[in-house]
Design an enzyme around this catalytic site. Structure first.
Site, PDB file in Angstrom:
ATOM      1  N   ASN A   9       0.842  -1.153  -0.052  1.00  0.00           N
ATOM      2  CA  ASN A   9       0.074  -0.061   0.129  1.00  0.00           C
ATOM      3  C   ASN A   9       0.912   1.141   0.122  1.00  0.00           C
ATOM      4  O   ASN A   9       1.408   1.681   0.938  1.00  0.00           O
ATOM      5  CB  ASN A   9      -0.931   0.102   1.065  1.00  0.00           C
ATOM      6  CG  ASN A   9      -1.807   1.291   1.344  1.00  0.00           C
ATOM      7  OD1 ASN A   9      -1.800   1.687   0.376  1.00  0.00           O
ATOM      8  ND2 ASN A   9      -2.372   1.344   2.281  1.00  0.00           N
ATOM      9  N   TRP A  10       1.080   1.867  -1.376  1.00  0.00           N
ATOM     10  CA  TRP A  10       1.678   3.035  -1.471  1.00  0.00           C
ATOM     11  C   TRP A  10       1.362   4.330  -0.841  1.00  0.00           C
ATOM     12  O   TRP A  10       1.739   5.406  -0.752  1.00  0.00           O
ATOM     13  CB  TRP A  10       2.442   3.162  -2.836  1.00  0.00           C
ATOM     14  CG  TRP A  10       3.363   2.149  -3.271  1.00  0.00           C
ATOM     15  CD1 TRP A  10       3.857   1.379  -2.456  1.00  0.00           C
ATOM     16  CD2 TRP A  10       3.886   1.870  -4.559  1.00  0.00           C
ATOM     17  NE1 TRP A  10       4.957   0.434  -3.101  1.00  0.00           N
ATOM     18  CE2 TRP A  10       4.714   0.697  -4.483  1.00  0.00           C
ATOM     19  CE3 TRP A  10       3.528   2.430  -5.748  1.00  0.00           C
ATOM     20  CZ2 TRP A  10       5.397   0.494  -5.588  1.00  0.00           C
ATOM     21  CZ3 TRP A  10       4.151   1.878  -7.051  1.00  0.00           C
ATOM     22  CH2 TRP A  10       5.185   0.989  -6.919  1.00  0.00           C
ATOM     23  N   LYS A  11      -0.062   4.154  -0.454  1.00  0.00           N
ATOM     24  CA  LYS A  11      -0.753   5.293   0.204  1.00  0.00           C
ATOM     25  C   LYS A  11      -0.353   6.656  -0.878  1.00  0.00           C
ATOM     26  O   LYS A  11      -0.438   6.646  -1.937  1.00  0.00           O
ATOM     27  CB  LYS A  11      -0.393   5.658   1.575  1.00  0.00           C
ATOM     28  CG  LYS A  11      -0.512   4.437   2.401  1.00  0.00           C
ATOM     29  CD  LYS A  11      -0.154   4.461   3.690  1.00  0.00           C
ATOM     30  CE  LYS A  11      -0.508   3.335   4.587  1.00  0.00           C
ATOM     31  NZ  LYS A  11      -0.318   3.574   6.041  1.00  0.00           N
ATOM     32  N   HIS A  95     -10.108   1.076   5.450  1.00  0.00           N
ATOM     33  CA  HIS A  95      -8.676   1.368   6.007  1.00  0.00           C
ATOM     34  C   HIS A  95      -8.901   2.645   7.088  1.00  0.00           C
ATOM     35  O   HIS A  95      -9.453   3.212   6.839  1.00  0.00           O
ATOM     36  CB  HIS A  95      -7.720   1.753   4.945  1.00  0.00           C
ATOM     37  CG  HIS A  95      -6.259   1.658   5.304  1.00  0.00           C
ATOM     38  ND1 HIS A  95      -5.839   2.744   6.269  1.00  0.00           N
ATOM     39  CD2 HIS A  95      -5.308   0.760   5.021  1.00  0.00           C
ATOM     40  CE1 HIS A  95      -4.302   2.491   6.627  1.00  0.00           C
ATOM     41  NE2 HIS A  95      -4.217   1.306   5.735  1.00  0.00           N
ATOM     42  N   GLU A  97      -7.229   4.749   7.765  1.00  0.00           N
ATOM     43  CA  GLU A  97      -6.902   6.070   7.598  1.00  0.00           C
ATOM     44  C   GLU A  97      -8.004   6.598   6.874  1.00  0.00           C
ATOM     45  O   GLU A  97      -8.234   8.087   6.750  1.00  0.00           O
ATOM     46  CB  GLU A  97      -5.675   6.282   6.836  1.00  0.00           C
ATOM     47  CG  GLU A  97      -4.554   5.959   7.631  1.00  0.00           C
ATOM     48  CD  GLU A  97      -3.070   5.504   6.668  1.00  0.00           C
ATOM     49  OE1 GLU A  97      -2.056   5.272   7.468  1.00  0.00           O
ATOM     50  OE2 GLU A  97      -3.188   5.512   5.647  1.00  0.00           O
ATOM     51  N   GLU A 167      -5.334  -5.001  10.798  1.00  0.00           N
ATOM     52  CA  GLU A 167      -4.366  -3.903  10.973  1.00  0.00           C
ATOM     53  C   GLU A 167      -4.714  -2.958  12.247  1.00  0.00           C
ATOM     54  O   GLU A 167      -5.616  -2.168  12.197  1.00  0.00           O
ATOM     55  CB  GLU A 167      -4.624  -2.852   9.689  1.00  0.00           C
ATOM     56  CG  GLU A 167      -3.824  -3.151   8.611  1.00  0.00           C
ATOM     57  CD  GLU A 167      -3.595  -2.210   7.577  1.00  0.00           C
ATOM     58  OE1 GLU A 167      -2.355  -1.890   7.291  1.00  0.00           O
ATOM     59  OE2 GLU A 167      -4.321  -1.480   7.283  1.00  0.00           O
ATOM     60  N   GLY A 173       2.311   2.287  10.909  1.00  0.00           N
ATOM     61  CA  GLY A 173       3.531   3.283  10.764  1.00  0.00           C
ATOM     62  C   GLY A 173       4.175   3.466  11.962  1.00  0.00           C
ATOM     63  O   GLY A 173       4.824   4.647  12.183  1.00  0.00           O
ATOM     64  N   SER A 212       3.527  -1.898  10.756  1.00  0.00           N
ATOM     65  CA  SER A 212       4.719  -2.262  11.052  1.00  0.00           C
ATOM     66  C   SER A 212       5.468  -3.593  10.547  1.00  0.00           C
ATOM     67  O   SER A 212       6.268  -4.097  11.329  1.00  0.00           O
ATOM     68  CB  SER A 212       4.863  -2.279  12.571  1.00  0.00           C
ATOM     69  OG  SER A 212       4.429  -0.814  13.110  1.00  0.00           O
ATOM     70  N   GLY A 233       2.915  -1.049   4.417  1.00  0.00           N
ATOM     71  CA  GLY A 233       2.863   0.544   4.097  1.00  0.00           C
ATOM     72  C   GLY A 233       4.441   0.996   3.900  1.00  0.00           C
ATOM     73  O   GLY A 233       4.968   0.533   2.692  1.00  0.00           O
TER      74      GLY A 233
END
Length: 254
Positions: A9-11, A95, A97, A167, A173, A212, A233
């Protein structure tokens, strides 16, 4: 035997140069090798480019989000139909976020899940608890509520050809040591609850872990009996680290 599914997931990262160079090198390294089950989730603007770049490889493309609508006057949004049309395979749903920064609620997530399934794409339902909920020992309750959102409205068959990604929000992160045995217990809890409704689906469904994940802990995570893949991530943006994680699959026997 399931092949571990690795999703990057490159966000909100990368540009045209990064996408082209990264995927060119990745395609060369993997060389259509069928032992790998890899997907990349670039930003929306790079989806089509990524699909064209990986067309002759084993790599599949994942979208980070969709709109709840199929079409209409919704400026700036993208539908599941559009993603299907360009060749996307997976779509991230719920997700943390999106839940936190875009205020997506259960109603939104359910609608998105329906849109993804309606277009024969594969939803990746992201579930997980906050640090506050973890400290209150509410992890299982939160995960169950988020899974039951789908089961209670669409039935257990909705999880056929679907993916669940556990998650924990507190781990995303962060440089927090992961207690892998505890993660396994949550994955087993998720699978066991699905088994109450349908044994076949519980066996076949892919349950990923995200939070992580890096090249140092990926092998131990993937060796757990109920962890079928990883959602990565930051570490997926470093090509050398990502390749190290991919190569770990060769050592996984389930």
């Amino acid at each position: 035997m399931k092949k571990p599914l690795i999703i990057a997931n490159w966000k909100l990262n990368g540009n045209k140069y990064f996408v082209n160079i990264f995927l060119e090198k990745l395609c060369y390294k993997l060389n259509k090798n069928k032992i790998y089950n890899i997907s990349i989730a670039p930003s929306l603007i790079h989806l089509n480019e990524a699909i064209l770049k990986t067309k002759k490889s084993c790599i599949k493309i994942c979208a980070q989000n969709i709109d709840i609508n199929s079409f209409g006057a919704f400026t700036g949004d993208v539908s599941a139909t559009m993603l299907k049309n360009i060749g996307v395979k997976y779509v991230l749903i719920g997700h943390s976020e999106r839940r936190i920064y875009h205020k997506e609620n259960n109603k939104d997530i359910l609608k998105k899940f329906i849109e993804v399934k309606k277009n024969n794409l594969i939803p990746i339902l992201c579930i997980g608890e906050t640090l506050k909920e973890k400290k209150k020992k509410q992890t299982k309750k939160i995960c169950l509520n988020q899974i039951n959102l789908i089961i209670n409205n669409l039935g257990i068959k909705a999880f056929k050809n679907s993916i669940i990604a556990y998650e924990p929000i507190w781990a995303i992160g962060k440089k927090i040591p992961i207690k892998i045995q505890k993660i396994q217990k949550i994955h087993n809890f998720i699978r066991s609850n699905i088994k109450l409704y349908d044994k076949k689906i519980s066996k076949k469904i892919i349950i990923q872990y995200g939070g992580s994940v890096n090249h140092k802990n990926a092998e131990q995570i993937l060796k757990q009996p109920d962890i079928d893949g990883i959602l990565i991530g930051n570490n997926s943006l470093n090509f050398n680290n990502f390749i190290k994680i991919i190569k770990i699959i060769k050592n996984i026997k389930k």
